[in-house]
Design a protein around this motif. Structure first.
Motif, PDB file in Angstrom:
ATOM      1  N   THR A   1       1.056  -7.436   7.169  1.00 25.65           N
ATOM      2  CA  THR A   1       1.638  -6.774   6.001  1.00 25.65           C
ATOM      3  C   THR A   1       1.267  -5.300   5.885  1.00 25.65           C
ATOM      4  OG1 THR A   1      -0.235  -7.558   4.668  1.00 25.65           O
ATOM      5  CG2 THR A   1       1.766  -8.916   4.672  1.00 25.65           C
TER       6      THR A   1
ATOM      7  N   ASP B   1      -4.318 -10.247  -3.539  1.00 22.25           N
ATOM      8  CA  ASP B   1      -2.995 -10.874  -3.543  1.00 22.25           C
ATOM      9  C   ASP B   1      -3.109 -12.397  -3.587  1.00 22.25           C
ATOM     10  OD1 ASP B   1      -1.770  -8.422  -3.460  1.00 22.25           O
ATOM     11  OD2 ASP B   1      -1.401  -8.455  -1.295  1.00 22.25           O
TER      12      ASP B   1
ATOM     13  N   VAL C   1      -1.764  -3.915   5.068  1.00 25.32           N
ATOM     14  CA  VAL C   1      -2.702  -3.564   4.003  1.00 25.32           C
ATOM     15  C   VAL C   1      -4.104  -4.022   4.404  1.00 25.32           C
ATOM     16  CG1 VAL C   1      -0.938  -3.686   2.211  1.00 25.32           C
ATOM     17  CG2 VAL C   1      -2.324  -5.716   2.731  1.00 25.32           C
TER      18      VAL C   1
ATOM     19  N   ARG D   1       4.529  -4.480  -3.761  1.00 26.03           N
ATOM     20  CA  ARG D   1       3.590  -5.591  -3.908  1.00 26.03           C
ATOM     21  C   ARG D   1       4.336  -6.909  -4.092  1.00 26.03           C
ATOM     22  NH1 ARG D   1      -0.477  -7.882  -7.817  1.00 26.03           N
ATOM     23  NH2 ARG D   1      -2.185  -8.541  -6.452  1.00 26.03           N
TER      24      ARG D   1
ATOM     25  N   HIS E   1       6.122 -12.147   1.108  1.00 33.02           N
ATOM     26  CA  HIS E   1       5.895 -12.182   2.558  1.00 33.02           C
ATOM     27  C   HIS E   1       4.627 -12.963   2.892  1.00 33.02           C
ATOM     28  CE1 HIS E   1       6.446 -11.101   6.639  1.00 33.02           C
ATOM     29  NE2 HIS E   1       5.506 -10.182   6.699  1.00 33.02           N
ATOM     30  N   LEU E   2       3.587 -12.832   2.058  1.00 40.93           N
ATOM     31  CA  LEU E   2       2.353 -13.587   2.280  1.00 40.93           C
ATOM     32  C   LEU E   2       2.602 -15.087   2.236  1.00 40.93           C
ATOM     33  CD1 LEU E   2      -0.412 -11.674   0.254  1.00 40.93           C
ATOM     34  CD2 LEU E   2      -0.300 -12.024   2.734  1.00 40.93           C
TER      35      LEU E   2
ATOM     36  N   SER F   1      -7.116  -5.956  -0.149  1.00 39.74           N
ATOM     37  CA  SER F   1      -5.840  -6.121  -0.857  1.00 39.74           C
ATOM     38  C   SER F   1      -5.315  -7.545  -0.709  1.00 39.74           C
ATOM     39  CB  SER F   1      -4.801  -5.132  -0.319  1.00 39.74           C
ATOM     40  OG  SER F   1      -5.160  -3.802  -0.620  1.00 39.74           O
TER      41      SER F   1
ATOM     42  N   HIS G   1       7.242  -7.710  -2.878  1.00 35.74           N
ATOM     43  CA  HIS G   1       7.722  -8.088  -1.552  1.00 35.74           C
ATOM     44  C   HIS G   1       6.574  -8.604  -0.705  1.00 35.74           C
ATOM     45  CE1 HIS G   1       9.900  -6.812   2.414  1.00 35.74           C
ATOM     46  NE2 HIS G   1       9.918  -8.122   2.228  1.00 35.74           N
ATOM     47  N   ARG G   2       5.401  -7.960  -0.821  1.00 33.83           N
ATOM     48  CA  ARG G   2       4.253  -8.384  -0.031  1.00 33.83           C
ATOM     49  C   ARG G   2       3.798  -9.788  -0.419  1.00 33.83           C
ATOM     50  NH1 ARG G   2       0.850  -4.485  -1.124  1.00 33.83           N
ATOM     51  NH2 ARG G   2      -0.752  -5.598  -2.301  1.00 33.83           N
TER      52      ARG G   2
ATOM     53  N   MET H   1       6.260  -1.275   1.711  1.00 35.77           N
ATOM     54  CA  MET H   1       6.492  -2.629   1.199  1.00 35.77           C
ATOM     55  C   MET H   1       5.900  -2.740  -0.203  1.00 35.77           C
ATOM     56  SD  MET H   1       5.123  -6.302   2.713  1.00 35.77           S
ATOM     57  CE  MET H   1       5.940  -6.103   4.292  1.00 35.77           C
TER      58      MET H   1
END
Length: 242
Positions: free
Chosen positions: A30, A40, A32, A3, A9-10, A36, A5-6, A1
């Motif tokens: 996610t 984020d 990670v 970053r 998603h978050l 991380s 996209h992450r 995935m």
């Protein structure tokens, strides 16, 4: 995935999950580390998202920079909450999850007073009998319906008889007892309703019936309405007999 996209998603997770959401929970979703996640969160804040909380306490999304400002009348908020909670109560798993995410998005972008009203709405929806689980992937069935593509599936009727049907899917409706597919049956050359919990082995064909869905659905709903009116009339006539 990736970053990017992450990060997206978050935001989705914080809209959907009950706050406050810990870094450990977000990391598990996610894939990670918690460290991380903390980085984020800082990035999302720099991009304009208002996120309360800190490491060790959990995070709450209070203002979503991805959504435009919204203003609703009090009764509009109640109507939105009632409708979305009804979907949470009776929708298939994907739709129920989407309804919860939509509520979270609304709460994250409304002014504080309206967000409070959304969270503590007077109206609610509860079902004491959960609809039976569908036997097919409803998301695929919805897409085939929208794309106006014929589908094939196995079907077991109320007497246990098993058949294979090829139909033109028109609409998915929530009945009292179950979710049903309203369709034009190619085999019977007539309208039919199929319970989703009695369907299986769904296949999407390459046969398109575009642009006939809207017209067919209108005709089917009109037929249902006429049948219902006729049944009501017969019932009243019987009640009026001496």
């Amino acid at each position: 995935m990736s970053r990017t996209h992450r990060l997206f998603h978050l935001m989705q997770l914080m809209r959907r999950m009950p706050p406050p959401v810990t870094a450990a929970q977000l990391g598990a979703e996610t894939g990670v580390s918690a460290r991380s996640i903390h980085r984020d969160i800082d990035t999302l804040r720099e991009l304009g998202a208002v996120i309360d909380g800190a490491a060790g306490y959990g995070y709450t999304l209070t203002e979503d920079a991805a959504l435009p400002p919204l203003m609703f009348e009090a009764e509009e908020i109640e109507a939105l909450v009632l409708g979305l909670r009804e979907v949470q109560a009776v929708g298939d798993p994907d739709l129920a999850q989407a309804a919860g995410a939509a509520l979270a998005k609304l709460g994250g972008r409304l002014p504080p007073r309206q967000a409070h009203r959304l969270k503590n709405a007077v109206l609610n929806a509860r079902r004491f009998r959960t609809p039976p689980a569908p036997g097919v992937n409803v998301r695929i069935l919805r897409e085939a319906t929208w794309d106006e593509t014929e589908v094939i599936f196995d079907y077991t009727d109320a007497k246990g008889a098993q058949t294979q049907r090829q139909v033109r899917p028109l609409s998915i409706v929530s009945m009292d007892a179950a979710h049903c597919l309203l369709a034009w049956c190619v085999l019977r050359q007539d309208f039919r309703a199929f319970r989703l919990d009695r369907m299986g082995a769904l296949q999407v064909t390459s046969t398109s019936f575009r642009p006939a869905r809207i017209g067919l659905l209108r005709d089917y709903l009109e037929q249902i309405s006429c049948d219902s009116t006729a049944e009501t009339t017969r019932s009243h006539q019987q009640d009026a007999q001496p």
